[in-house]
Design an enzyme around this catalytic site. Structure first.
Site, short mmCIF file in Angstrom:
data_model
loop_
_atom_site.label_atom_id
_atom_site.label_comp_id
_atom_site.label_asym_id
_atom_site.label_seq_id
_atom_site.Cartn_x
_atom_site.Cartn_y
_atom_site.Cartn_z
N PHE A 236 0.83 -1.24 -0.16
CA PHE A 236 -0.01 -0.08 -0.19
C PHE A 236 0.99 1.26 0.10
O PHE A 236 1.73 1.30 0.74
CB PHE A 236 -0.94 0.04 1.24
CG PHE A 236 -1.96 1.08 1.23
CD1 PHE A 236 -3.24 0.93 0.38
CD2 PHE A 236 -1.76 2.17 1.76
CE1 PHE A 236 -3.94 1.97 0.21
CE2 PHE A 236 -2.66 3.54 1.61
CZ PHE A 236 -3.65 3.31 0.94
N ARG B 193 -12.08 -5.60 -6.10
CA ARG B 193 -11.89 -6.11 -4.94
C ARG B 193 -12.87 -6.27 -4.18
O ARG B 193 -13.87 -5.29 -3.94
CB ARG B 193 -10.75 -5.07 -4.42
CG ARG B 193 -10.08 -5.69 -3.18
CD ARG B 193 -8.90 -4.68 -2.61
NE ARG B 193 -9.62 -3.42 -1.95
CZ ARG B 193 -9.17 -2.80 -0.93
NH1 ARG B 193 -8.00 -2.94 -0.57
NH2 ARG B 193 -9.77 -1.63 -0.33
N ASP C 118 2.99 -4.46 8.58
CA ASP C 118 1.71 -3.69 8.60
C ASP C 118 0.55 -4.41 8.75
O ASP C 118 0.45 -5.36 7.92
CB ASP C 118 1.83 -2.76 7.32
CG ASP C 118 0.74 -2.08 7.04
OD1 ASP C 118 -0.28 -2.41 7.64
OD2 ASP C 118 0.71 -0.97 6.51
N TYR D 93 -9.86 0.76 10.98
CA TYR D 93 -11.44 1.03 10.73
C TYR D 93 -11.62 0.23 9.49
O TYR D 93 -12.83 0.40 8.86
CB TYR D 93 -11.23 2.47 10.10
CG TYR D 93 -10.15 3.03 9.18
CD1 TYR D 93 -10.16 2.53 7.83
CD2 TYR D 93 -9.20 3.94 9.60
CE1 TYR D 93 -9.03 2.96 6.93
CE2 TYR D 93 -8.06 4.18 8.83
CZ TYR D 93 -8.13 3.80 7.57
OH TYR D 93 -6.98 4.31 6.73
N LYS D 94 -10.84 -0.88 9.31
CA LYS D 94 -11.30 -1.75 8.21
C LYS D 94 -12.07 -2.97 9.05
O LYS D 94 -13.12 -2.86 9.43
CB LYS D 94 -9.95 -2.19 7.68
CG LYS D 94 -9.18 -1.13 6.74
CD LYS D 94 -8.01 -1.77 5.96
CE LYS D 94 -7.40 -0.52 5.34
NZ LYS D 94 -8.03 0.02 4.23
#
Lengths: 415, 415
Positions: free
Chosen positions: B128, B374, B200, B225-226
């Site tokens: 990312f 995705r 990560d 927040y995922k």
């Protein structure tokens, strides 16, 4: 104002206060006189309404789509420009993000890099400490960088400014005493010596008119949870003058500061504007409460705000000295209202217990180590009668010695 | 599972799902199949309830007193320890704060300082991007520091690890393909070469069991927040192994990381524990929503979560390939469930338009440039019948060519 105003005179001041109706926008607990808006501003109906919409409708129903439909991604600059009006910044120079501490790191680091042949950071020994801690942190990343402090290395900050200074970090209003610096004069002095200047506006933004553009300031940071009323831990802001935006580089180069964040490129390319001071994903719910708080500011006349602020703090000093003068409270703030922010501090050997006794009676200010009682006067929701009543209670506590109660002697974890 | 499950078979899978009742805790919009919890997790009743209490009661009524009465100041470590359970971290090693990007800066900077005789940071070219941008930022603060990338400087990250490497920054699950790395093996490899490792966990925390302590990891960061469902822009976390806490130093040395923050000392002295990774005042309202989200995790069996996640993603792959195989969708994620996070990606030349058409029909996944659709499967609230229905709609869109509608061709600002 008469020399010794009575209650009727104080009520008359409220009656003609042009900001009086603002109070209705805020939620203030029953039985409390809130004189700590300089630490955490009160909640407004507008802030709650925005928070509710952001949670229930946007997060709850729109979910990921809200990034587009609710404009979440643009909030840092949208809210930044609205804060800009309060601090004298034309649009495109202010962005809301992260914390004041983190933002100090960004701008100090960037400023140091803009003066590669200089190595000194100047700050105030009596600064709110995180400014000094962050300056230490920045200095630790550059060999030879030195932090020099007013009150430690020289009596005044002006005396520390010479041709070795890269950047001056200074508070507009001192967090403890409320002393207000002359922004234009100190900015000129720093820049004349070839240094850059960073103003910390934590205790002036929303407390009084600030004119960053007019004073030709280089950078500023500030928080939004004090006088701006954005809510506990609401994100902070950064100001960078337009003239620096093309070249300034800060090392917290996260994807929100990228010129094309959703292109998912491998290499960093900073946004052309103020967004380059962004780093990661911002706390949207908290930021939406701040949006509601900023709605409250839309029609506030900053000159009227300042006039009321000085009148409130003048009245408080006058009443405390007249009525509690015998009890050892010593004014720590400047007596001249034009040299003072929107807060008043008194020193007393028993400051902690006195403040606890006040809080127990519903007068909420705060204690600052080692011996300061501190009172903030937010002109949007504090009235003149609040000042009168607060002093009535303070006088009673001092006269009766109520503060000597053992329960007021024990310090809380967070004071 | 049969080779080609029918709807009855899929409904039978839901009927025996031990996590089925968790779905009732979440607020999911009518008419939506939400397969984007890997970007923004759904809201739960518990999260809203905590947010409401934090706003109305604590900010609104308790005001500044809430720092003590509501324990705001201790939330970063309290919530950190609760996340610790999800990521295999014993208490005292995890703290919730700031953003993933900022936290990467802290730990990478700290790790580089722990290896003063080494100058290489290794990362993944297909990371990312913010990880790479932050690594660039850290490298810019140290003369001679170099960033070397998998896919650019060598085909595999393992080949980049040698005795010049100070720190390896690697994603546990790739944000785009969903590929899952072997944490224990890569950690051993990095440490055997004398390097430190930073994991990560943005796409693995809450998606599958993580065992940081068991794998002897040095540092980790991640977002909440995922899959953890903390809300938009909820604060991130940092893990630092106990063995490093006494000595590790990070440059964002703000007052919340000080050993005695309320003593207002002039010089920085880092907290003895994980709080030293804190910097400034945290967004309390957002953090309280996260607290509510973590309540939902209290009794979740992580092994059951993983089992369901693999079953959901296996089913999705199987159904898409069986029913949409003729339309050019190419699996981008590992086919083997044990090598995959809780997401599935397919490549298609018209990925953007296909995703827009899906969203218009209520199937929310997302697009990742240049050509990926995705889909994230959050085991707490996605069921097997959701998978079935999503594929029904996908098949319809592909068969009818509905994605060719002109309105699906225009890219939004935030994609």
């Amino acid at each position: 104002m008469t020399a010794f105003p009575d209650l009727a005179a104080v009520e008359a001041m409220d009656a003609v206060d042009p900001l009086r109706s603002m109070r209705d926008r805020f939620i203030l607990p029953e039985g409390v006189i809130y004189l700590d808006g300089n630490s955490l501003g009160a909640a407004s109906h507008g802030a709650f309404s925005e928070l509710q919409a952001a949670a229930s409708k946007e997060w709850g129903q729109d979910l990921i789509r809200a990034w587009n439909t609710a404009g979440w991604f643009d909030m840092p600059t949208e809210l930044g420009d609205r804060i800009g009006r309060l601090i004298g910044a034309a649009p495109g120079q202010t962005v809301v993000c992260d914390t004041t501490s983190t933002n100090i790191y960004k701008v100090l680091h960037a400023a140091l890099a803009m003066r590669p042949d200089r190595s000194v950071i100047v700050a105030e020994g009596n600064s709110f400490p995180t400014d000094l801690y962050m300056a230490e942190g920045v200095a630790s990343t550059r060999a030879g960088a030195v932090l020099r402090l007013e009150g430690v290395d020289a009596p005044s900050i002006e005396e520390l400014i010479d041709d070795k200074v890269a950047v001056v970090l200074v508070n507009h209003v001192n967090y403890k005493s409320g002393e207000l610096r002359d922004m234009a004069a100190l900015t000129r002095k720093a820049q004349a010596a070839g240094a850059l200047i960073v103003w910390d506006l934590c205790h002036s933004a929303g407390a009084l008119p600030v004119d960053l553009d007019g004073a030709n300031v280089d950078f500023a940071v500030g928080c939004t949870y004090k006088y701006i009323n954005g809510g506990p831990g609401a994100p902070a802001f950064i100001y960078a003058a337009t003239r620096h935006l093309a070249d300034v580089q800060q090392p917290l180069s996260g994807w929100w500061g990228h010129a094309r964040p959703f292109a998912f490129e491998q290499g960093y390319a900073a946004d052309a504007g103020i967004r380059r001071f962004l780093c990661g994903t911002q706390p949207i719910l908290t930021m939406r409460a701040l949006k509601g708080a900023l709605d409250d500011w839309d029609n506030v006349d900053m000159a009227a705000l300042r006039k009321k602020s000085i009148a409130l703090t003048d009245l408080f000093i006058q009443l405390v000295e007249a009525r509690c003068g015998a009890y050892g409270l010593k004014l720590e703030s400047p007596r001249n209202g034009t040299k003072r922010g929107s807060q008043v501090s008194f020193e007393h050997d028993n400051a902690y217990a006195i403040m606890q006794a006040l809080i127990a009676r519903g007068v909420i200010g705060d204690f600052r180590a080692p011996a300061t009682v501190r009172f903030g006067f937010t002109p949007l929701y504090v009235g003149f009668k609040d000042v009168w009543q607060a002093v009535e209670i303070l006088e009673d506590i001092m006269r009766t010695g109520a503060w000597k109660d053992a329960r007021f002697a024990v310090k809380s974890a967070v004071t």
